[in-house]
Design a protein around this motif. Structure first.
Motif, mmCIF file in Angstrom:
data_model
loop_
_atom_site.group_PDB
_atom_site.id
_atom_site.type_symbol
_atom_site.label_atom_id
_atom_site.label_comp_id
_atom_site.label_asym_id
_atom_site.label_seq_id
_atom_site.Cartn_x
_atom_site.Cartn_y
_atom_site.Cartn_z
ATOM 1 N N PHE A 1 -1.313 4.789 -8.772
ATOM 2 C CA PHE A 1 -0.947 3.808 -7.580
ATOM 3 C C PHE A 1 0.191 2.857 -8.128
ATOM 4 C CE2 PHE A 1 -4.915 5.390 -6.167
ATOM 5 C CZ PHE A 1 -4.553 6.109 -4.891
ATOM 6 N N THR A 2 1.023 2.154 -7.372
ATOM 7 C CA THR A 2 1.942 1.039 -7.939
ATOM 8 C C THR A 2 2.094 0.186 -6.609
ATOM 9 O OG1 THR A 2 3.986 0.351 -9.007
ATOM 10 C CG2 THR A 2 3.875 2.285 -7.290
ATOM 11 N N MET A 3 2.481 -1.022 -6.800
ATOM 12 C CA MET A 3 2.656 -1.871 -5.902
ATOM 13 C C MET A 3 3.988 -2.406 -6.019
ATOM 14 S SD MET A 3 0.369 -5.259 -4.662
ATOM 15 C CE MET A 3 -0.838 -4.413 -3.919
ATOM 16 N N HIS A 4 4.842 -2.626 -5.060
ATOM 17 C CA HIS A 4 5.999 -3.390 -4.977
ATOM 18 C C HIS A 4 5.862 -4.803 -5.095
ATOM 19 C CE1 HIS A 4 10.216 -4.390 -3.591
ATOM 20 N NE2 HIS A 4 10.542 -3.324 -3.809
ATOM 21 N N PRO A 5 6.718 -5.452 -6.001
ATOM 22 C CA PRO A 5 6.328 -6.792 -6.443
ATOM 23 C C PRO A 5 6.636 -7.988 -5.111
ATOM 24 C CG PRO A 5 8.222 -6.142 -7.619
ATOM 25 C CD PRO A 5 7.626 -4.970 -6.970
ATOM 26 N N THR A 6 7.625 -7.396 -4.308
ATOM 27 C CA THR A 6 7.720 -8.491 -3.485
ATOM 28 C C THR A 6 7.340 -8.137 -2.007
ATOM 29 O OG1 THR A 6 9.884 -7.281 -3.123
ATOM 30 C CG2 THR A 6 9.859 -9.203 -4.552
ATOM 31 N N THR A 7 7.239 -6.817 -1.770
ATOM 32 C CA THR A 7 6.833 -6.519 -0.286
ATOM 33 C C THR A 7 5.099 -6.171 -0.212
ATOM 34 O OG1 THR A 7 7.359 -4.006 -0.789
ATOM 35 C CG2 THR A 7 9.200 -5.565 0.223
ATOM 36 N N GLY A 8 4.660 -5.747 -1.381
ATOM 37 C CA GLY A 8 3.068 -5.402 -1.092
ATOM 38 C C GLY A 8 2.985 -4.056 -0.848
ATOM 39 N N VAL A 9 3.975 -3.384 -0.806
ATOM 40 C CA VAL A 9 3.787 -1.752 -0.307
ATOM 41 C C VAL A 9 3.288 -1.064 -1.538
ATOM 42 C CG1 VAL A 9 4.772 0.161 0.467
ATOM 43 C CG2 VAL A 9 5.502 -2.022 1.488
ATOM 44 N N ILE A 10 2.012 -0.446 -1.262
ATOM 45 C CA ILE A 10 1.270 0.459 -2.238
ATOM 46 C C ILE A 10 1.792 1.771 -1.958
ATOM 47 C CG2 ILE A 10 -0.928 1.188 -3.328
ATOM 48 C CD1 ILE A 10 -2.077 -1.365 -2.294
ATOM 49 N N THR A 11 2.114 2.726 -3.056
ATOM 50 C CA THR A 11 2.856 3.931 -3.055
ATOM 51 C C THR A 11 2.112 4.813 -4.270
ATOM 52 O OG1 THR A 11 4.438 3.378 -4.550
ATOM 53 C CG2 THR A 11 4.856 3.280 -1.938
ATOM 54 N N THR A 12 2.151 5.867 -4.152
ATOM 55 C CA THR A 12 1.426 6.992 -5.175
ATOM 56 C C THR A 12 2.358 7.012 -6.216
ATOM 57 O OG1 THR A 12 2.092 8.659 -4.011
ATOM 58 C CG2 THR A 12 0.254 7.972 -3.257
ATOM 59 N N THR A 13 1.811 7.341 -7.362
ATOM 60 C CA THR A 13 2.678 7.449 -8.592
ATOM 61 C C THR A 13 2.475 8.942 -8.984
ATOM 62 O OG1 THR A 13 1.100 6.758 -10.256
ATOM 63 C CG2 THR A 13 2.886 5.169 -9.347
ATOM 64 N N SER A 14 1.595 9.870 -8.319
ATOM 65 C CA SER A 14 1.167 11.024 -8.782
ATOM 66 C C SER A 14 0.954 11.987 -7.634
ATOM 67 C CB SER A 14 0.088 10.940 -9.946
ATOM 68 O OG SER A 14 -0.290 12.364 -10.051
ATOM 69 N N SER A 15 1.177 13.273 -7.712
ATOM 70 C CA SER A 15 0.982 14.260 -6.802
ATOM 71 C C SER A 15 -0.541 14.876 -6.844
ATOM 72 C CB SER A 15 2.066 15.144 -6.602
ATOM 73 O OG SER A 15 2.132 15.820 -7.749
ATOM 74 N N GLN A 16 -1.299 14.476 -7.911
ATOM 75 C CA GLN A 16 -2.414 15.322 -8.281
ATOM 76 C C GLN A 16 -3.550 14.501 -7.683
ATOM 77 O OE1 GLN A 16 -1.984 17.906 -9.842
ATOM 78 N NE2 GLN A 16 0.162 17.601 -9.731
ATOM 79 N N LEU A 17 -3.370 13.888 -6.641
ATOM 80 C CA LEU A 17 -4.802 13.121 -5.810
ATOM 81 C C LEU A 17 -5.609 14.450 -5.485
ATOM 82 C CD1 LEU A 17 -2.898 10.407 -4.036
ATOM 83 C CD2 LEU A 17 -4.311 10.204 -6.122
ATOM 84 N N ASP A 18 -6.694 14.476 -5.736
ATOM 85 C CA ASP A 18 -7.578 15.698 -5.201
ATOM 86 C C ASP A 18 -8.924 14.896 -4.778
ATOM 87 O OD1 ASP A 18 -8.771 18.152 -4.898
ATOM 88 O OD2 ASP A 18 -8.708 18.775 -7.080
#
Length: 903
Positions: free
Chosen positions: A296-313
């Motif tokens: 996971f990663t977080m946008h530094p100014t908006t605080g939106v968390i997104t995935t950095t990998s498609s291997q979530l199982d």
């Protein structure tokens, strides 16, 4: 001297360079205002000094560089120290350079740092004072102070002065929040000097600014200046930590989501001044549990968390925990920071196929078994239990072409339950092989896979034999027999079979149903023998088929039931005949009648028919003639003018094969308009003469009743009108037998009494007293007379002047409707006599229940000595008319008579 030349030249060049730099600086700073900050003489590292307005100097600056490395300037104009600073000689100056790298623009902004104590030194020469007086000092002077300032207190802010102090002795004073309003005594001004001081620290989050008003007055109270608005702005200090809106965030993201899928958004707030570096927040992830790989990663100014990998199982790890941080000052290392926890749950998708625990199953079932569970199939699925991604759907792919099996899902265990829904036959198949597939309720999400999206298993079902009874197959069997076949003739009957041996050996038969008892059933063979003559035209035969029911039994008493349909082949054993043996010929409108013959036999033994007169009487042949119309009908017409009456005409009808029968036809020659009229009257009376006199007699009765009504109503009305000397009966009433009536049914002026009789009242202007037969209803001196039976019929008579006339309708009002809508004269007399006497008696009294001076006497004395005159509505007739005129009425009235006769 030679050495001095280069030194002098060097100094001159250096001086010119300094002058050039000052000139460029002067030109560059022409549009930028100088900024002065009053600060303590010692400043710690990373101390906020103040904020300059960079936009007013160069709006499009994208590069900011202070000339003094001891200071740092941010995008919002905030000035911080980078290390501890001590002001030499109580002041320090530096320049902030602004650049636009695209347009090559450059600006410079001068910043002066001063110690507030220096202003209090009145001994310093004017040329060394930092605060320079303008030509006009009594004007709004911008002023600011740092929040949470440590002093020393009282802290000098600025000096207010009025130019009028050159001519007058001026005293200075201030009012407003922080002086005489809350917070009290925070600011004060020296009366003589105009120096403005603050007495304590101020929190900007509580007071962003103070709007004071300064006054300049002379000792005698004269005010040479207008009140001066004075704004003191509290400069923000980064003294508030950013705070997350929640201490723990919870988000859900589907497993196998693509890179960049949004998980959720966090948010933090900061109470410091908006739009400054103190509230410019930066978000980041400090830690992920379980540990890497980082997902996971977080946008530094908006605080939106997104995935950095498609291997979530989800099947490996179904939940992650993040430690997140927010820091002001745009993430500078000296900014204030706060942490929170974020829990991310992985949502399930159907990325795992259900798989049979076994690939082959074996089971057995007894034949003829229905609705019985024979096997349970189990599957494994790693997806979320009790979700559509886990629940299984089973399908029989092969082997169930006859629909013998059904498979359903057990909602609790997710097993497939295999059932038999249609009985199996051991004699047809000893073993059945089924291929069963399974999928989930939700569609499979992984498209690119080498595996088939459906798992399959093979089920072998062994059919066990069962000792069965006989089978009646087909359930309905037929045999052809000619009707009228000789009694005792034997034919094939019903055959049942033993499913084990596929023959009829050992099966016994018994007759269950034989509506007419025509046949017997042989017990051993099931054949039938004719017991009575078969008749195709019998009522129990439908469409030429006679059905009997047969029971077949084996040695163990097991049985089945079948139907044997005996198809009766037609024989020409019925001659044609005429079903309607009475016909009517209305002599006035017709001279012939149509006759139709029928034949119960099949059409091959039926029409065309031949019609002929079957009589040795020459008079019949001379009077009647037959003309063929079609294959089944002929026209009977008379040749000479017959008299009214009934004639017997024998007619022979012969079918195409020569079989015939004679029908004696009753022909009624009638003086009628329609056939139904003659038929009704002939049914009521015997003899043609009586039928002929029927309508005239009915009309005579109707007219007699009408005349009787006229006499009765006139009797009542004449006595009632005696005192008024008004003539109630119209002159033309006695001059005609039927008067036009323009009411067919009760009109708007009809009222219905509670006893079920219909009452019609006369208007007040008529001043007529009408008696109500048998009802006794009175209303305001007005009475209504009615002839009723069940509240259906009314008669209106003796209406006053100015009203349209009413009489009895010969079809509706000329007689009282009883059960058969007719009254005999005697019945009518018995009905009206007592009621008429009662009404006549009432005529003797006036409104005050007193005897009137003149009243109607007994009918035998009518017209003798009575001032009311004659009471007969038909008195103008000279003599009683006969009924001969009824024989000469027009055809329309004959139709009217027919309608009345029907009623």
């Amino acid at each position: 001297m030679a050495a001095a030349g280069p030194t002098r030249s060097r100094r001159l060049a250096l001086g010119l360079g300094h002058l050039l730099t000052l000139a460029v600086l002067a030109l560059a700073c022409e549009a930028c205002k100088e900024m002065t900050f009053r600060v303590p003489s010692e400043l710690p590292a990373e101390k906020f000094i103040g904020r300059v307005n960079l936009k007013d100097c160069l709006k499009s600056a994208n590069l900011i560089h202070p000339s003094d490395p001891d200071f740092q300037v941010f995008e919002d104009g905030s000035v911080y120290t980078t290390k501890p600073v001590v002001l030499s000689s109580r002041q320090r100056n530096f320049i902030i350079w602004l650049f636009n790298t695209e347009t090559q623009e450059e600006r410079a902004l001068s910043v002066h740092l001063e110690n507030p104590v220096e202003v209090l030194n009145e001994e310093r020469p004017r040329t060394e004072t930092v605060l320079r007086r303008a030509k006009r000092r009594w004007a709004p002077i911008p002023c600011s102070m740092m929040e949470n300032s440590l002093g020393p207190f009282p802290l000098f802010l600025q000096q207010i002065q009025s130019d009028t102090a050159q001519n007058y002795t001026i005293y200075y004073s201030i009012r407003g929040p922080g002086v005489d309003r809350e917070p009290l005594n925070l600011f004060y001004v020296e009366r003589d000097t105009g120096n403005l001081f603050c007495t304590g620290r101020v929190d900007r989050e509580q007071y962003e600014s103070f709007e004071l008003t300064a006054f300049a007055t002379t000792p005698d109270g004269y005010t040479p200046e207008y009140p001066l608005p004075l704004l003191i702005k509290i400069e923000d200090e980064n003294d508030n930590y950013p705070i997350f809106t929640q201490s723990t965030y919870s988000f859900t993201v589907l497993e196998n989501s693509p890179v960049g899928s949004s998980v959720g958004e966090v948010c933090a707030t900061d109470k410091d001044e908006p739009g400054t570096m103190h509230t410019k927040l930066r978000y980041s992830i400090l830690e992920q549990l379980p540990s890497p790989p980082t997902l996971f990663t977080m946008h530094p100014t908006t605080g939106v968390i997104t995935t950095t990998s498609s291997q979530l199982d989800r099947e490996l790890i179904d939940k992650y925990q993040l430690k997140i941080k927010v820091q002001d000052m745009d993430g500078q290392y000296f900014g204030l920071q706060t942490t929170a926890t974020c829990v991310i749950t992985l949502g399930d998708v159907n990325d795992n196929l259900p798989t049979f625990t076994r690939t082959a199953y074996v089971t057995s079932v007894e034949e003829n078994t229905v609705n019985e569970e024979i096997l349970r199939l189990t599957v494994q699925d790693k997806d979320l239990v009790n979700s559509p991604n886990w629940r299984a759907n089973y399908t029989i792919l092969k082997g169930n072409e006859n629909g013998n099996f059904k498979i359903v899902t057990d909602p609790k265990t997710n097993e497939g339950i295999l059932c038999v829904v249609k009985p199996l036959d051991y004699e047809e198949r000893h073993e059945v092989t089924l291929q069963i597939g399974v999928v989930n309720e939700a569609p499979y999400t992984r498209e690119a896979t080498s595996r088939s999206p459906m798992s399959t298993a093979t089920v072998t079902v062994t059919v066990r034999n069962q000792d069965e009874g006989p089978e009646c197959v087909p359930p309905t069997q037929t045999v052809r027999i000619q009707e009228n076949a000789p009694v005792g003739t034997r034919h094939n009957g019903y055959k049942a079979y033993d499913p084990e041996t596929r023959n009829s050996n050992g099966i016994r038969y018994r007759k269950l149903s034989d509506p007419r008892g025509w046949v017997t059933v042989h017990e051993e063979s099931g054949s039938i023998t004719i017991f009575r003559t078969l008749d195709r035209e019998a009522e129990t035969v439908r469409n030429g088929i006679y059905n009997i029911t047969v029971l077949a039994l084996d040695a163990d008493g097991r049985s089945c039931t079948g139907t044997l349909g005996i198809i009766l082949e037609d024989v020409n054993d019925n001659g044609p005949f005429i079903p309607k043996q009475t016909v009517v010929i209305c002599k006035a409108t017709m001279s012939s009648a149509e006759i139709v013959a029928v034949d119960p036999d099949e059409p091959v033994n039926g029409p065309p028919f031949d019609f002929s007169l079957e009589s040795s009487d020459s008079e019949v042949r001379r009077m009647w003639r037959l003309t063929r119309i079609n294959d089944t009908a002929a026209r009977l017409s008379y040749q000479n003018d017959p008299s009214f009456g009934t004639y017997v005409v024998p007619i022979r009808v012969t079918d195409r094969l020569g079989l015939s029968s004679v029908t004696s036809l009753n022909v009624v020659v009638c003086d009628c308009i329609t056939e139904s009229d003659c038929t009704v009257r002939s049914g009521e009376r015997s003899g043609y003469a009586e039928a002929r006199l029927g309508p005239w007699a009915i009309l005579a009765i109707l007219l007699g009743i009408a005349l009787l009504f006229c006499i009765l109503f006139t009797l009542v009305c004449s006595v009632s009108q005696a005192s008024e000397h008004q003539k109630v009966i119209p002159d033309d009433l006695a001059q005609q037998n039927l008067i036009v009536s323009n009411t067919e049914a009760p009109g708007d002026d009809k009222v219905y009494s509670t006893n079920g009789f219909t009452t019609q009242t006369v208007g007040a202007s008529g001043q007529a007293a009408l008696g109500t037969l048998g009802s006794g209803v009175r209303g305001g001196g007005q009475e209504a007379i009615e002839m009723v039976k069940g509240g259906q019929q009314t008669v209106d008579a003796c209406r006053g002047a100015g009203y349209h006339h009413h009489t009895m309708d010969p079809c509706r009002g000329g007689h009282v409707e009883v059960d058969n809508y007719r009254y005999m004269y005697s019945e009518w007399h018995n009905f009206t006599q007592p009621r008429l006497g009662e009404k006549v008696q009432l005529c003797r009294e006036d409104d005050n229940q007193m005897f009137a001076p003149d009243y109607v006497l007994t009918y035998n004395y009518e017209g003798r000595g009575s001032a009311a005159g004659s009471v007969g509505c038909c008195s103008d007739q000279q003599e009683e008319e006969g009924l001969e005129f009824l024989d000469h009425l027009e055809p329309k009235f004959r139709t009217l008579a027919e309608v009345c006769a029907k009623r």
